[in-house]
Design an enzyme around this catalytic site. Structure first.
Site, mmCIF file in Angstrom:
data_model
loop_
_atom_site.group_PDB
_atom_site.id
_atom_site.type_symbol
_atom_site.label_atom_id
_atom_site.label_comp_id
_atom_site.label_asym_id
_atom_site.label_seq_id
_atom_site.Cartn_x
_atom_site.Cartn_y
_atom_site.Cartn_z
ATOM 1 N N LYS A 123 39.879 44.813 66.534
ATOM 2 C CA LYS A 123 39.459 46.175 67.289
ATOM 3 C C LYS A 123 38.088 46.339 67.838
ATOM 4 C CE LYS A 123 39.228 50.532 66.275
ATOM 5 N NZ LYS A 123 39.162 51.411 65.255
ATOM 6 N N ASP A 141 42.782 52.528 68.408
ATOM 7 C CA ASP A 141 42.296 53.421 67.426
ATOM 8 C C ASP A 141 43.335 54.320 67.022
ATOM 9 O OD1 ASP A 141 42.318 55.214 69.440
ATOM 10 O OD2 ASP A 141 40.039 55.198 69.210
#
Ligand code: SF4
Length: 215
Positions: A123, A141
């Site tokens: 990420k 997220d």
């Protein structure tokens, strides 16, 4: 929950890009080093808090070489208001040391190399590449995950599955859609009391609207 149709997906994409034509991160940074550090700090921590922490951190450690030689306790003290600051401090220094050893002090602009740096998961690497190079990548997220599910863009239980669904469904402009979904989730489709009736521009396409109607 019903999933969005192909037409609905196209319309969601169109409206997100229209409402957020130049969406970018709210983290403050001046170069690749500062962006990567800020993103690493932002895990489980708000951008607002990170922006309060980074000016003093970057004044003391303005670049990769200085951070690679930093004193661990001093870094901890500078970031102590951030969640998981012990681990983050260790990873920041280790990340800088590896960038020095493997890449001559330059942050690699390559997702596969970035994920090998200490404290940089997929990420973080994707968010960095999205913001700094405008790469056609998606990162999920907490905001993107919530918005994707409420809009019926994914029913995956995991972050990885949700990312795969979003990539398959949107295909292009992923970087811009990522930034738009973060801002949409942060300010409009919030976890509690989403602004369905006042600010949302996707109400007619939402699969969760009923859950938030006033009883
Ligand atoms: S209608 Fe409400 S729940 Fe649905 S996308 Fe808009 S703000 Fe989110």
């Amino acid at each position: 929950m019903k999933l969005a149709t192909k037409e609905e997906i196209e319309e969601i994409k169109r409206r997100l890009l229209e409402h957020y034509p130049a969406a970018e991160t709210e983290l403050h940074y001046r170069n690749a080093y500062e962006l990567l550090v800020a993103i690493m700090l932002s895990a489980q921590c708000t951008d607002k808090r990170v922006n309060m922490i980074t000016p003093a951190l970057f004044e003391k450690y303005p670049d990769i070489p200085s951070l690679a030689n930093a004193d661990l306790d001093e870094v901890k003290a500078l970031i102590k208001t951030c969640s998981f600051f012990n681990n983050k401090a260790k990873n920041l220094i280790k990340m800088a040391q590896m960038v020095m050893e493997e890449y001559g002090g330059e942050i690699p602009m390559d997702e596969k190399k970035l994920v090998k740096l200490p404290g940089v998961g997929q990420k973080t690497a994707h968010v960095f590449m999205i913001e700094y190079t405008h790469a056609n990548l998606m990162a999920v997220d907490t905001h993107v995950f919530r918005v994707a599910h409420r809009l019926g863009l994914s029913d995956a239980k995991t972050v990885e599955g949700t990312e795969k669904d979003l990539v398959e469904k949107f295909k292009t402009d992923l970087n811009r859609i990522h930034q738009a979904m973060v801002l949409f989730g942060r300010y409009i489709c919030t976890a509690k009391n989403p602004k369905c009736d006042t600010e949302c521009f996707l109400t007619d396409l939402c699969k969760s609207r009923e859950s938030f109607k006033a009883k």
